[in-house]
Enzyme design. Structure first.
Site, PDB file in Angstrom:
ATOM      1  CB  CYS A   1      -1.004  -0.038   1.147  1.00  0.00           C
ATOM      2  SG  CYS A   1      -2.461   0.937   0.781  1.00  0.00           S
TER       3      CYS A   1
ATOM      4  CG  HIS B   1      -3.684  -3.509   3.183  1.00  0.00           C
ATOM      5  ND1 HIS B   1      -2.621  -3.069   3.940  1.00  0.00           N
ATOM      6  CD2 HIS B   1      -4.316  -2.398   2.750  1.00  0.00           C
ATOM      7  CE1 HIS B   1      -2.630  -1.741   3.978  1.00  0.00           C
ATOM      8  NE2 HIS B   1      -3.646  -1.314   3.262  1.00  0.00           N
TER       9      HIS B   1
ATOM     10  CD  GLU C   1      -1.482  -6.250   5.316  1.00  0.00           C
ATOM     11  OE1 GLU C   1      -1.094  -6.499   4.153  1.00  0.00           O
ATOM     12  OE2 GLU C   1      -1.739  -5.089   5.716  1.00  0.00           O
TER      13      GLU C   1
END
Ligand code: GLN
Length: 557
Positions: free
Chosen positions: A401, A527, A529
């Site tokens: 990001c 993102h 994650e």
């Protein structure tokens, strides 16, 4: 069937029909940060691995509509769901444990409940009636639980965890709603789990049960009797402690489960399984108990607890003092490490220190660099310098990001010769706004829920590092940002050697970028994650960790 009550004070009330499911309510006592979220997620996993369909609801008593407007210092990470809800970080634990995609229905706040009640009042739904916490606010809470239970996934278990600690003023309406829920759904379908702390007093060499007793008194005062007590403890607990809790808390000793401090949160479900928590819950609710399938989970936990290799990566960010601010990133490293049988040491570095000391002072010893998401100009030049160091020294770089945006800025300035290139977030009148707002975003003044949020598709170019990681052309990842790569700069940057390896097919937005000729320099606007799971580590984290480990081997050879 919904039927309207004729009672005067009940104007506008609809009596909810409780969907057929088993409902578990998880409360916390004594102190916060007890691991209520992990307990809920663990119970969810243990039920799911016995073949049940499970979902989890987080009820947050604060008045924000969602945590999207809160600083990470206040609230930790904002967890984004596929459908673009900005939610509590506990939903991250739920997804990572039960591997079910959460949605906006899985997180309810007092803010949302009051927003709905007040909107109804303005619409005249309660016309003539006095609008009150009981029954109107509690009705809305009950309705939200029912809404989650009625989704097409048809959950068999709905676990509801309420934030805060029993005794807090602000969680009272939720607890009262749970009490009413018990009456509506019936004893066989509702179970209360109370998570509490047994403090260890070293001078007496004893764990103390008194705070637990008191927190159960508070629960009983408001009409809730826990069926199961999960006691967080530093020391193993003996039978006499279980007996004492049972006597004072009105449960049997077999309903007291020890949650001993664990080296890894992923060990907690295994420990609770040993204690027999899930079988107890199933038996109480009249559901069939069978052994769970925990083989894959257990083998990953073994790698976490005794890895055979290590590697060190640096994370340069802004909220580095607060582990919760980057919760999912930490977890994604644990997942990748568990899959590769390797421990990832994460070294968190404040971007302002990089500005002060120069990047080499912080990065010369590490084997990889990650720059995570973030907002605001503070430390941004430190991030740019850190990226430059990684790019010029062949240090594996992973930009997430803001980490992509900073890498684009660095590349534009240093390689493409676009002097003073910047993101218009940091320098609104920059000559080269390589990162900028999309036209549709410019007029947006409201802050809550106005970013590019949720799952977007991305098309990957074959022959790139991105494609190599995912092994597929079409991927879906979750976003949370306002600024975008400015396509006006695509050509000059491509000519200078940047590869735009992932693009959203509908809007042409750049989602992934990499640098040609570098061992591993991969950035994404989304993102990743958020979608990493213990038994399914995220491919980008896997490749980054693998490349960092290769860098370590290269240096040692
Ligand atoms: N501040 C940047 C933006 O809004 C990056 C956001 C992020 O990293 N999540 O676009």
């Amino acid at each position: 069937m919904a039927s309207r009550s004729k009672h005067k004070g009940n104007k506008g009330r609809t009596r909810p029909r409780i969907p057929r499911a088993k409902y578990v309510f998880v409360t916390g006592g004594v102190v916060s940060s007890l691991g209520k979220g992990i307990t809920s997620a663990s119970l969810g996993l243990l039920l799911k691995e016995r073949g049940y369909r499970v979902t989890i609801l987080k009820a947050d008593p604060y008045l924000n509509v969602d945590p999207g407007t809160m600083s990470p210092f206040q609230h930790g990470e904002v967890y984004v769901t596929d459908d673009g809800a900005e939610t509590d970080l506990d939903l991250g634990h739920y997804e990572r444990f039960i591997d079910v995609s959460m949605s906006k229905l899985n997180n309810v706040t007092s803010g949302q409940i009051y927003e709905r009640v007040i909107q109804k009042e303005r619409d005249g739904a309660y016309l003539g009636g006095t609008v009150q916490v009981i029954p109107h606010v509690t009705d809305e809470i009950i309705a939200r639980i029912c809404e989650l239970a009625s989704t097409k996934e048809k959950p068999q278990f709905v676990i509801t965890e309420v934030g805060g600690t029993v005794g807090d003023i602000e969680s009272l309406p939720f607890l009262e709603a749970f009490r009413q829920f018990f009456l509506l759904a019936g004893a066989r379908n509702v179970l209360f789990v109370h998570v509490t702390l047994l403090p260890y007093i070293a001078a007496a060499d004893e764990v103390k049960t008194k705070p637990t007793q008191h927190s159960v008194y508070r629960l009983r005062e408001i009409g809730l009797q826990p069926n199961v007590i999960v006691a967080r403890t530093e020391k193993p607990i003996e039978q006499d402690v279980r007996d004492k809790i049972a006597l004072f808390c009105n449960v049997s000793a077999g309903d007291v489960f020890a949650a001993k401090d664990a080296a890894s949160i992923y060990e907690v479900p295994l420990n609770l399984e040993k204690e027999g928590l899930a079988d107890n819950v199933l038996k109480k609710m009249g559901m069939r108990a069978q052994p769970p399938e925990l083989h894959a989970w257990r083998s990953r936990v073994n790698h976490i607890l005794s890895p055979s290799k290590r590697v060190t990566v640096a994370i340069v960010g802004k909220y580095v003092g607060l582990q919760d601010a980057y919760k999912s990133i930490n977890e994604a490293f644990i997942h990748a490490g568990a899959e590769l049988d390797l421990h990832v040491d994460t070294r968190w570095i404040d971007a302002e220190l990089v500005e002060q000391d120069g990047p080499a002072a912080h990065l010369s010893e590490v084997h990889g660099l990650l720059i995570p998401g973030g907002f605001g100009v503070r430390g941004s030049e430190g991030k740019v310098e850190a990226v430059r160091y990684a790019r010029e020294n062949g240090l594996p770089y992973f930009g997430i990001c803001l980490g992509l945006q900073m890498a684009v800025v660095e590349f534009a300035r240093t390689v493409a010769g676009l002097k003073n290139a910047n993101s218009s977030e940091f320098r609104p009148r920059t000559r080269h706004p390589v990162i900028a707002l999309m036209p549709g975003q410019r007029a947006v003044a409201q802050k809550g829920g106005t970013m590019r949020l949720g799952s977007w598709s991305c098309h990957l170019q074959r022959g790139t590092k991105a494609f190599e990681a995912y092994g597929s052309e079409l991927i879906y990842e979750r976003h949370r940002h306002r600024y975008e790569f400015n396509n006006a700069y695509r050509e000059p940057l491509e000519n200078a050697g940047m590869v735009f390896s992932g693009v959203n097919p509908d809007e042409g937005l750049v989602e992934m970028a990499e640098v040609k000729g570098h061992p591993w320099f991969v950035c994404c606007q989304f993102h990743p994650e958020l979608k990493s799971r213990l038994t399914r580590a995220h491919p980008l984290f896997l490749k980054f960790v693998e490349s960092s480990y290769n860098e370590k081997l290269r240096r040692n050879s």
